[in-house]
Design an enzyme around this catalytic site. Structure first.
Site, PDB file in Angstrom:
ATOM      1  N   LYS A   9       0.822  -1.217   0.000  1.00  0.00           N
ATOM      2  CA  LYS A   9       0.000   0.000   0.000  1.00  0.00           C
ATOM      3  C   LYS A   9       0.855   1.266   0.000  1.00  0.00           C
ATOM      4  O   LYS A   9       0.451   2.271  -0.575  1.00  0.00           O
ATOM      5  CB  LYS A   9      -0.956   0.008   1.201  1.00  0.00           C
ATOM      6  CG  LYS A   9      -2.097  -0.973   1.018  1.00  0.00           C
ATOM      7  CD  LYS A   9      -3.337  -0.582   1.781  1.00  0.00           C
ATOM      8  CE  LYS A   9      -4.484  -1.460   1.320  1.00  0.00           C
ATOM      9  NZ  LYS A   9      -5.693  -1.289   2.108  1.00  0.00           N
ATOM     10  N   LYS A  35      -4.805  -9.252  -6.226  1.00  0.00           N
ATOM     11  CA  LYS A  35      -6.000  -9.405  -5.384  1.00  0.00           C
ATOM     12  C   LYS A  35      -7.092  -8.412  -5.797  1.00  0.00           C
ATOM     13  O   LYS A  35      -6.802  -7.270  -6.096  1.00  0.00           O
ATOM     14  CB  LYS A  35      -5.602  -9.137  -3.927  1.00  0.00           C
ATOM     15  CG  LYS A  35      -6.706  -9.319  -2.916  1.00  0.00           C
ATOM     16  CD  LYS A  35      -6.225  -9.009  -1.509  1.00  0.00           C
ATOM     17  CE  LYS A  35      -6.445  -7.568  -1.093  1.00  0.00           C
ATOM     18  NZ  LYS A  35      -7.837  -7.171  -0.900  1.00  0.00           N
ATOM     19  N   LYS A  59     -10.873  -3.109  -2.946  1.00  0.00           N
ATOM     20  CA  LYS A  59     -11.755  -1.940  -2.993  1.00  0.00           C
ATOM     21  C   LYS A  59     -11.031  -0.702  -3.485  1.00  0.00           C
ATOM     22  O   LYS A  59     -11.571   0.122  -4.184  1.00  0.00           O
ATOM     23  CB  LYS A  59     -12.216  -1.626  -1.567  1.00  0.00           C
ATOM     24  CG  LYS A  59     -13.568  -2.124  -1.205  1.00  0.00           C
ATOM     25  CD  LYS A  59     -13.866  -1.675   0.208  1.00  0.00           C
ATOM     26  CE  LYS A  59     -13.440  -2.698   1.220  1.00  0.00           C
ATOM     27  NZ  LYS A  59     -12.436  -2.277   2.143  1.00  0.00           N
TER      28      LYS A  59
HETATM   29  P1  ATP Z   1      -8.681  -2.095   0.522  1.00  0.00           P
HETATM   30  O1  ATP Z   1      -8.255  -2.122  -0.898  1.00  0.00           O
HETATM   31  O2  ATP Z   1      -9.199  -0.750   0.962  1.00  0.00           O
HETATM   32  O3  ATP Z   1      -7.662  -2.660   1.478  1.00  0.00           O
HETATM   33  P2  ATP Z   1     -10.050  -4.621   0.558  1.00  0.00           P
HETATM   34  O4  ATP Z   1     -10.893  -5.010  -0.595  1.00  0.00           O
HETATM   35  O5  ATP Z   1      -8.722  -5.240   0.695  1.00  0.00           O
HETATM   36  O6  ATP Z   1      -9.980  -3.033   0.583  1.00  0.00           O
HETATM   37  P3  ATP Z   1     -10.536  -4.731   3.390  1.00  0.00           P
HETATM   38  O7  ATP Z   1     -11.521  -3.801   4.023  1.00  0.00           O
HETATM   39  O8  ATP Z   1      -9.096  -4.400   3.507  1.00  0.00           O
HETATM   40  O9  ATP Z   1     -10.935  -4.897   1.849  1.00  0.00           O
HETATM   41  O10 ATP Z   1     -10.774  -6.189   3.949  1.00  0.00           O
HETATM   42  C1  ATP Z   1     -12.042  -6.637   4.408  1.00  0.00           C
HETATM   43  C2  ATP Z   1     -12.080  -8.146   4.473  1.00  0.00           C
HETATM   44  O11 ATP Z   1     -12.172  -8.697   3.157  1.00  0.00           O
HETATM   45  C3  ATP Z   1     -10.839  -8.778   5.103  1.00  0.00           C
HETATM   46  O12 ATP Z   1     -11.252  -9.900   5.863  1.00  0.00           O
HETATM   47  C4  ATP Z   1     -10.033  -9.212   3.916  1.00  0.00           C
HETATM   48  O13 ATP Z   1      -9.166 -10.293   4.221  1.00  0.00           O
HETATM   49  C5  ATP Z   1     -11.126  -9.633   2.958  1.00  0.00           C
HETATM   50  N1  ATP Z   1     -10.711  -9.527   1.563  1.00  0.00           N
HETATM   51  C6  ATP Z   1     -10.316  -8.391   0.934  1.00  0.00           C
HETATM   52  N2  ATP Z   1     -10.037  -8.640  -0.332  1.00  0.00           N
HETATM   53  C7  ATP Z   1     -10.242  -9.969  -0.529  1.00  0.00           C
HETATM   54  C8  ATP Z   1     -10.118 -10.829  -1.651  1.00  0.00           C
HETATM   55  N3  ATP Z   1      -9.721 -10.366  -2.832  1.00  0.00           N
HETATM   56  N4  ATP Z   1     -10.414 -12.136  -1.502  1.00  0.00           N
HETATM   57  C9  ATP Z   1     -10.823 -12.610  -0.302  1.00  0.00           C
HETATM   58  N5  ATP Z   1     -10.960 -11.858   0.798  1.00  0.00           N
HETATM   59  C10 ATP Z   1     -10.678 -10.540   0.686  1.00  0.00           C
HETATM   60 MG    MG Z   2      -7.440  -4.633   2.293  1.00  0.00          MG
END
Ligand code: ATP
Ligand code: MG
Length: 353
Positions: A136, A219, A222
């Site tokens: 990040k 991955k 968001k």
């Molecule tokens: P950001 O990009 O802001 O970090 P994010 O999509 O990674 O957003 P988080 O809020 O960081 O989402 O994570 C929320 C939950 O979703 C956590 O339990 C994380 O492990 C899970 N998660 C995030 N992305 C994935 C993915 N691609 N596959 C499976 N689980 C995910």
């Molecule tokens: Mg995340």
């Protein structure tokens, strides 16, 4: 009493996607509703005597982690909207406020308070090893905040405040949970106490890392600009169909789950988790079938899951009083748990008068 505490959260840092659903929320709902699922999940990961996990009483706490989201800049107007959106999505996906608690992290100041305390016991070197920070901070191009570096201390505080046993998350969060556990051990040792319970992650191994539909080596996230690669939980049927149709595939034409087929493997995991069919069965079903047909079916599977979520979400967002009430009750519950914990921490450390 044989009670276990589950805690987890999602950042209101963008639109929730099917990775968040498959890796996290879907598990939360199953843990909430399905004894068999829970026993399976726990015993697969850390074998415990069957008797101990049967009739397990559980307490579930789900947080909208807005203090985590601001570790990278968020537009205040959008953030406020996204906080309510995430809470409403929890409800729309099946989190039941009669069985689980939902609250907003920043409404309980104990999180940031304990985070500072934990900062004073976490060795600097532990934080530097966190892979999420590395990736990040690269995206931040020189504008990396100290908060982003410190993210795991705040997450350890979230977890340790509530005597959490299990944190159901996706794969990317395992390293942070290990740090939270190590922090609990270290704090307990330094202050010669048993104040912090040692938490464990709960991860659905195969589905814990859903990848971008445009780049199966990255991955789904968001906060990454990848509109075609990310299926959001509130996407329309048309968007779901369009994105799956344009998803990249691997060379060849086999529909198999294999290391050298990262794109198809990802699509199969999504299909399997959202349909309930094992991957092996899908591989058989789609032997000799074209990618085009497979994708059409997958789009239907995804949309069948998202449609009721979309509809329920629209209802919940119209009922502001209800959402407010759920969040107020969640906040009051969270405070009722965290305040005594913080008082104990202060006592053990000799803080105050
Ligand atoms: P950001 O990009 O802001 O970090 P994010 O999509 O990674 O957003 P988080 O809020 O960081 O989402 O994570 C929320 C939950 O979703 C956590 O339990 C994380 O492990 C899970 N998660 C995030 N992305 C994935 C993915 N691609 N596959 C499976 N689980 C995910
Ligand atoms: Mg995340």
């Amino acid at each position: 009493m044989n009670k276990r505490i589950f805690f987890s959260g999602i950042q209101p840092s963008g639109s929730l996607h099917i990775g968040n659903y498959i890796g996290a929320i879907r598990q939360w709902v199953d843990i909430q509703n399905d004894d068999k699922f829970l026993i399976n999940l726990i015993s697969k990961q850390s074998p415990k005597p069957e008797l101990e996990i049967r009739n397990l009483q559980r307490e579930l706490i789900f947080c909208v982690v807005d203090l985590h989201a601001i570790t990278v800049y968020q537009d205040p107007k959008i953030l406020r909207e996204k906080i309510l959106e995430v809470a409403a999505i929890y409800l729309a996906c099946g989190i039941d406020p009669k069985k689980s608690r939902i609250f907003i992290q920043s409404e309980n100041p104990d999180h940031s308070y304990l985070s500072w305390i934990l900062d004073t016991v976490i060795p600097y070197g532990w934080m530097g090893r966190m892979t999420q920070f590395k990736s990040k901070s690269e995206q931040q191009k020189g504008a990396t905040s100290v908060g982003l570096f410190n993210y795991p201390a705040l997450m350890a505080a979230d977890i340790l405040l509530y005597d959490t046993d299990f944190i159901p998350v996706g794969e990317d969060q395992i390293q942070h949970i290990e740090l939270a556990r190590d922090t609990a051990i270290r704090f307990n040792r330094i202050y010669n106490t048993k104040l912090f319970k040692l938490p464990e992650s709960l991860v659905d191994q195969e589905a814990a890392r859903i990848m971008s539909l445009q780049n199966p080596l990255a991955k789904m996230s968001k906060s990454v600009q990848d509109p075609l690669g990310t299926i959001n939980l509130l996407d329309s049927s048309e968007d779901v169909k369009r994105k799956i149709k344009r998803a990249v595939t691997d060379s060849g034409n086999e529909i198999v789950y294999r290391q050298d087929k990262p794109a198809l493997s990802n699509l199969l995991v999504i299909y399997s988790r959202l349909s309930g069919k094992p991957i092996k069965e899908l591989e058989k079903q789609y032997q000799g079938v074209s990618y085009v047909r497979f994708k059409e079916d997958l789009a239907d599977v995804v949309d069948n899951v998202l449609k009721p979520i979309r509809e329920k979400y629209a209802q919940i967002r119209q009922n502001y009083d209800y959402l407010n009430q759920v969040l107020n009750e969640g906040r009051d519950f969270a405070l009722s748990r965290s305040q005594p914990k913080v008082a104990q921490v202060r006592q053990v450390m000799g803080l105050g008068r």
